[in-house]
Design an enzyme around this catalytic site. Sequence first.
Site, PDB file in Angstrom:
ATOM      1  N   ARG A   1      -2.901 -10.733   4.574  1.00  0.00           N
ATOM      2  CA  ARG A   1      -3.255 -10.705   3.146  1.00  0.00           C
ATOM      3  C   ARG A   1      -2.091 -10.077   2.379  1.00  0.00           C
ATOM      4  O   ARG A   1      -1.799  -8.891   2.538  1.00  0.00           O
ATOM      5  CB  ARG A   1      -4.549  -9.902   2.973  1.00  0.00           C
ATOM      6  CG  ARG A   1      -5.150  -9.940   1.588  1.00  0.00           C
ATOM      7  CD  ARG A   1      -6.492  -9.201   1.571  1.00  0.00           C
ATOM      8  NE  ARG A   1      -7.101  -9.238   0.247  1.00  0.00           N
ATOM      9  CZ  ARG A   1      -6.851  -8.357  -0.726  1.00  0.00           C
ATOM     10  NH1 ARG A   1      -6.002  -7.363  -0.501  1.00  0.00           N
ATOM     11  NH2 ARG A   1      -7.440  -8.460  -1.898  1.00  0.00           N
ATOM     12  N   LYS A  60       0.821  -1.211   0.000  1.00  0.00           N
ATOM     13  CA  LYS A  60       0.000   0.000   0.000  1.00  0.00           C
ATOM     14  C   LYS A  60       0.860   1.268   0.000  1.00  0.00           C
ATOM     15  O   LYS A  60       2.052   1.239   0.289  1.00  0.00           O
ATOM     16  CB  LYS A  60      -0.989  -0.038   1.163  1.00  0.00           C
ATOM     17  CG  LYS A  60      -2.048  -1.118   0.908  1.00  0.00           C
ATOM     18  CD  LYS A  60      -3.230  -1.064   1.829  1.00  0.00           C
ATOM     19  CE  LYS A  60      -4.277  -2.095   1.352  1.00  0.00           C
ATOM     20  NZ  LYS A  60      -5.390  -2.224   2.297  1.00  0.00           N
TER      21      LYS A  60
END
Length: 336
Positions: free
Chosen positions: A313, A278
């Site tokens: 994840r 991210k």
Amino acid sequence: MPHYRPLPRTDHARPDTALPLAGGWCWFDTVEEVHRDAPARLIPAQDAPAEVLSRLTAPRAPLAGLDMARPVLMGILNVTPDSFSDGGQHNDPGAALARAESMTAAGAGIIDIGGESTRPGASEVPLDEEIARTAPVIAALRQRSDVPISIDTRKAPVARAAHEAGASLVNDVAGFTFDPALARFCAEAGLPVCVMHAQGTPDVMQKDPRYDNVALDVYDWLDERITALENAGIPRTRIVADPGIGFGKTLEHNLTLLHNLALFHGLGCAVLLGASRKRFIGTIGGTEEARHRASGSIAVTLAGVAQGIQIHRVHDVAETREALKLWMAATVAAEN
């Protein structure tokens, strides 16, 4: 009403007063009592309310056949043309199947398949298109592997098609607020679910996110959603909580959540961390391209493992698996 954050430890020198954290590899003997309107204070774990200690210590039930007593890697498979990191790489069914099999071989305990990008600024995908992207890949993978499969969707018809194709968990980035029928379907089908916090929909969530206290606000929102899911017929033992790193959060919000991940064990559920590649990782680490953020993503994953987070994840399964093996060998006492 105060919140309680356990201070996780893994040291082999474990005092008699130590308590197991969620039945996993960490333990704690101290709790931070956190207030919205007063300074936080540290207290002995045994001084926390009995109900709080019960939630913090109880072993998490297996989910989709996965043991929550050890960290689990969830491999990300985006069958989309526009996901922020790997958009367009796996929207061909053959490429998607090959990617899923390679992640399974590398150590993924579950594969999370999504057909609708939820990157900042993304628009909604029509139902038929989302189903066409995901269900055939799930069916093909199920024919060749018994790896658990998660469907990453906000929509009941997509989840239904995915379940019929072989998916065994529903992961909703909207926290089951987008489609009222989704929770009912999961309850009827007996499916475990992941409920994630997001402030706003993907098209607007990064415009100007604000919180009074991001850790407590996200915790309380998840607590309310978990209660709503229980009322819909999904027991807490089949619910995973995800604080939603990067979904309606600034860099500072993300870091505050990462500092306080252990707080979310108080929900009495397994917890999922989805921070892989991210933007904040690139900002802090100095890596502009998302696909080159494996090192930073692994560092954040291990920070989550150190706080007892059960499901991670990730895009870079092989590299994360290697790092996780070494971290566990070097850090966690063998008897744990």
